[in-house]
Design an enzyme around this catalytic site. Structure first.
Site, PDB file in Angstrom:
ATOM      1  N   GLN A 381      10.723  -2.192  -3.132  1.00  0.00           N
ATOM      2  CA  GLN A 381      10.944  -1.162  -2.012  1.00  0.00           C
ATOM      3  C   GLN A 381      10.863  -1.720  -1.028  1.00  0.00           C
ATOM      4  O   GLN A 381       9.961  -2.640  -0.494  1.00  0.00           O
ATOM      5  CB  GLN A 381       9.880  -0.107  -1.808  1.00  0.00           C
ATOM      6  CG  GLN A 381      10.179   1.297  -3.028  1.00  0.00           C
ATOM      7  CD  GLN A 381       8.911   2.136  -2.815  1.00  0.00           C
ATOM      8  OE1 GLN A 381       7.915   2.031  -2.561  1.00  0.00           O
ATOM      9  NE2 GLN A 381       9.296   3.331  -3.053  1.00  0.00           N
ATOM     10  N   TYR A 455      -0.539  -3.029   0.295  1.00  0.00           N
ATOM     11  CA  TYR A 455      -0.029  -3.538  -0.862  1.00  0.00           C
ATOM     12  C   TYR A 455      -0.748  -4.579  -1.193  1.00  0.00           C
ATOM     13  O   TYR A 455      -0.091  -5.730  -1.595  1.00  0.00           O
ATOM     14  CB  TYR A 455       1.537  -3.512  -0.929  1.00  0.00           C
ATOM     15  CG  TYR A 455       2.298  -2.367  -0.624  1.00  0.00           C
ATOM     16  CD1 TYR A 455       1.767  -1.166  -0.733  1.00  0.00           C
ATOM     17  CD2 TYR A 455       3.477  -2.784   0.382  1.00  0.00           C
ATOM     18  CE1 TYR A 455       2.845   0.023  -0.528  1.00  0.00           C
ATOM     19  CE2 TYR A 455       4.294  -1.514   0.619  1.00  0.00           C
ATOM     20  CZ  TYR A 455       4.060  -0.317   0.404  1.00  0.00           C
ATOM     21  OH  TYR A 455       4.638   0.786   0.777  1.00  0.00           O
TER      22      TYR A 455
END
Length: 496
Positions: A381, A455
């Site tokens: 993404q 992340y």
């Protein structure tokens, strides 16, 4: 004789650890604080991480009901030499909510689920045991909104601590940008309210690195009037060769840099395995928070520069309905969440030094070939932070501890083990590391790219620089001030 001495030493250490564990249990029980310990019937479930690549053994998982109980837990942890960590939603990619190693005391915040909304003032107080789905539903019913991610089960604590991106972020900013006050338990057990005027240095640190400085019990935020309508869109291209795929990414990157795109357009580029070797599939998906008839006027100049789409999809509804759509059709978090076995990395591309065409082509070539044969499942993404009129980039870089204001994309690279269950194959690490290297090694010399702490990557060697940039030095100084004994300690916590 030496063997007997060594055996006696081991027995002394084991006896000592049992004594310490007993002291911890006794200290918590004496205050009637609910906790789960190794060997308890509840412990296996309570200590299960989201990412099954990890298996840590906390010394205790506590379930405080009041701020005062959290204060006592922190003081006990300090006195008995245990690291203390907060767990909001439990979705840390490397299980930092369990301590990131064995032996931590976990402060589970699931009992802190209140949301108080003041629509007249445009504000809300959100306790950090809430999930994003709970928050979106409560605010949406009150006609308000907040920028945040789309996964309903993610906890607001970690999400707001390190950033908080969603399709409304170009319009409203990151989640942490909406915070006006943080209520927090500090390392000495003190309960504090940090704002721009009260503990301003702590307030700065808590918006970008909160877990290293305390247990956040609630955040006070400014909310926004929910747009009357929104559209979730997706334009897809299937089975592209590497060259065509690279041209789509490069074209979109240039488009957001040079065009006056409105803030109510949010989006991301998604990349997936192609149908045959040598191909990948791409989509450009996002949210449009204005009347749908104006969407074409913004997107069509981009689409005219790209190949014909394989398919498109549009969902239009109220702002709350768009949140439900992005959440998979429901914001309900009452059922247990699932698990995965995965490895993830990230890359934040600077606005003043975007990905070069050579880096993009190397990236898509790698995916079209090694991505097709990879043993792991994967997706990528490329979240759109930048472009003109972005509220994320409008905030001064020094305003908060979030270090990468001037980014075009925040890219998440995510790979799962076959069938999403352990073990994660060694080849998966090599695949994802090589993928990121295909970009960085073909970028500008000494390319100053960043990484996104939400992340989080346990194999990122230079994580201090990539996550925090030059902010790290100020954060380290504040760590020594507010947590000199390093009570809030986990593998990627700020060092004093």
């Amino acid at each position: 004789m030496l063997g007997i001495i060594q055996l006696l030493s081991v027995l002394v250490l084991v006896a000592s650890s049992f004594c310490v564990a007993a002291d911890l249990r006794g200290s918590l029980n004496s205050l009637n604080i609910t906790a789960s310990f190794p060997g308890d019937a509840t412990y296996a479930s309570a200590s299960s991480p989201f990412n099954l690549r990890f298996a840590f053994q906390p010394a205790a998982i506590t379930y405080p009901k009041t701020v005062e109980e959290i204060s006592e837990i922190v003081k006990i942890g300090g006195e008995e030499k245990y690291p203390v960590v907060a767990r909001s939603g439990g979705h840390s990619y490397i299980a930092n909510g369990l301590g990131g190693r064995d032996g931590a005391v976990v402060v589970d915040l699931s009992n802190f689920g209140d949301i108080t909304i003041d629509s007249a003032k445009g504000s809300a107080v959100i306790q950090t045991g809430n999930r994003l789905g709970d928050i979106a539903a409560a605010l949406g019913k009150a006609g308000r909104g907040l920028p945040h991610g789309s996964c309903p089960y993610v906890g607001i604590g970690g999400h707001a601590a390190f950033g908080g991106f969603g399709f409304a972020s170009r319009m409203w900013g990151l989640t942490l940008d909406t915070i006006t006050a943080v209520n927090v338990v500090l390392a000495n057990g003190t309960v504090a309210r940090a704002t721009d005027h009260n503990h301003p240095d702590l307030f700065w640190a808590l918006r970008g690195s909160a877990s290293s400085f305390g247990i956040v019990t609630s955040i006070e935020v400014k909310t926004f009037p929910a747009p009357p309508t929104g559209t979730i869109f997706q334009y897809s291209w299937d089975g592209l060769n590497a060259t065509t795929a690279s041209q789509i990414i490069a074209t979109l990157q240039r488009f957001v840099q040079v065009n006056d795109i409105p803030p109510h357009l949010g989006g991301e580029i998604n990349l997936f395995r192609g149908p045959v070797l040598g191909t990948i599939s791409i989509s450009f998906a996002g949210g449009w928070y204005a009347p749908i008839e104006n969407l074409n006027a913004t997107i069509n100049p981009l689409l005219r520069q790209l190949p014909p789409t394989s398919r498109t999809s549009f969902f239009t509804g109220t702002y709350l309905e768009t949140a439900e759509n992005l959440g998979g059709g429901s914001l309900d978090t009452s059922a247990p969440d699932g698990h995965d076995t995965f490895y993830a990395k990230s890359l934040m591309t600077p606005e003043n030094s975007p990905m070069s065409d050579a880096a993009i082509l190397a990236y898509t070539t790698y995916l079209a070939n090694q991505g097709f044969t990879a043993e792991v499942g994967w997706f990528i993404q490329m979240e759109l932070y930048g472009g003109r009129n972005s509220a994320i980039n409008a905030v001064a870089p020094e305003a908060t501890a979030f270090a990468h204001r001037r980014s075009i994309f925040s890219i998440q690279f995510y790979s799962s083990a076959p069938n999403n269950v352990p073990p994660y194959p060694p080849s998966g690490f090599a695949f994802l590391d090589g993928l990121v290297d295909s970009i960085t090694s073909n970028g500008p010399k000494n390319w100053d790219y960043g990484a996104y702490p939400n992340y989080i990557d346990d194999k990122l060697v230079d994580w201090r620089r990539r996550y925090y940039g030059t902010h790290y030095f100020r954060l380290r100084s504040l760590k020594a001030k507010y947590d000199p004994m390093n009570i809030f300690d986990f593998p990627t916590s700020i060092d004093e």
